[in-house]
Design an enzyme around this catalytic site. Sequence first.
Site, PDB file in Angstrom:
ATOM      1  N   SER A 151     -19.576 -12.087  13.836  1.00 39.60           N
ATOM      2  CA  SER A 151     -19.649 -11.909  12.555  1.00 39.60           C
ATOM      3  C   SER A 151     -19.125 -12.702  11.567  1.00 39.60           C
ATOM      4  O   SER A 151     -17.868 -13.551  12.174  1.00 39.60           O
ATOM      5  CB  SER A 151     -18.120 -10.353  12.571  1.00 39.60           C
ATOM      6  OG  SER A 151     -18.579 -10.253  11.258  1.00 39.60           O
ATOM      7  N   TYR A 164     -10.981  -6.095  14.033  1.00 36.28           N
ATOM      8  CA  TYR A 164     -12.499  -5.981  14.137  1.00 36.28           C
ATOM      9  C   TYR A 164     -12.449  -8.125  14.063  1.00 36.28           C
ATOM     10  O   TYR A 164     -13.369  -8.820  14.931  1.00 36.28           O
ATOM     11  CB  TYR A 164     -13.057  -5.689  13.247  1.00 36.28           C
ATOM     12  CG  TYR A 164     -14.420  -6.019  13.493  1.00 36.28           C
ATOM     13  CD1 TYR A 164     -15.528  -5.431  14.501  1.00 36.28           C
ATOM     14  CD2 TYR A 164     -15.122  -6.854  12.445  1.00 36.28           C
ATOM     15  CE1 TYR A 164     -16.611  -6.409  14.695  1.00 36.28           C
ATOM     16  CE2 TYR A 164     -16.546  -7.366  12.995  1.00 36.28           C
ATOM     17  CZ  TYR A 164     -16.858  -7.011  13.548  1.00 36.28           C
ATOM     18  OH  TYR A 164     -18.772  -6.682  13.652  1.00 36.28           O
TER      19      TYR A 164
END
Length: 265
Positions: A151, A164
């Site tokens: 990501s 995250y």
Amino acid sequence: MQDLEGRNALVTGSATGLGRSIAVKLAARGANVILNYTRSRTEAEEAADLCRAAGVQVQVVKASVADADGGRALADAAARWGHLDMLVNNAGITRHARDHSDLDALSKDDFLDVYAVNVVGAFLVLQATKPLLVAAYKATGRASSVLNTSSIAGVKGVGSSVAYAASKGALNTMTLSLARALAPAIRVNAICPGFIGTRWFKDALDEAGFAEKERSVQALTPLGVASGPDDIADTALFFLSDASRHVTGELLLVDAGMHLGKPRA
């Protein structure tokens, strides 16, 4: 184009979203596909039907990548075909705490849960399937391909939570380590998407909130678009195909230019 005909692929977290798009596109190009889910059985079977429509072999495996038994179950499925040419470590979770300054919004268990899937899970699946990936290399002389779904959060330290972002940063580092360690038999790369219009966001926002999110993303990206799963999956297929046969240890941002910052007026 059936350039992947006869090759075998495993895509974790492939019942919905980006994983489903990657699996369906692999099948359309001739690859046999193993789909994986933990809870979304109905969606996984729907994805399997889409893959079977391309005339390929399909297996559906319920397994959590966060434990070794799950990794072994996925490897056992791939072993039925004798070898594995492609592995996509796509399964991922988050804990939503968008105010990164609120350190009380995350617990130790939140971090451990996110890391268990996003980092340890990718390692466990690769650990279990490595002999099958090496077997494909020995049979063909062509390096097998591992693609990790990372990501922009792991590059910029942004996103749904500190946990995250940190997990995706760790996944990026692991990608580099394994690309070096597993060559020449296995190539290891990662894609780092920005916004993707999937159930991930739709579950966290109501309909109006999701529409507003898409508009804000369009305003923030130089290309002026909000990416969908198919947009990112097309780039994934580059890393899984022979078009990237000389590429390993690459972390590619696929974010419509979001990392560059807001376009000038």
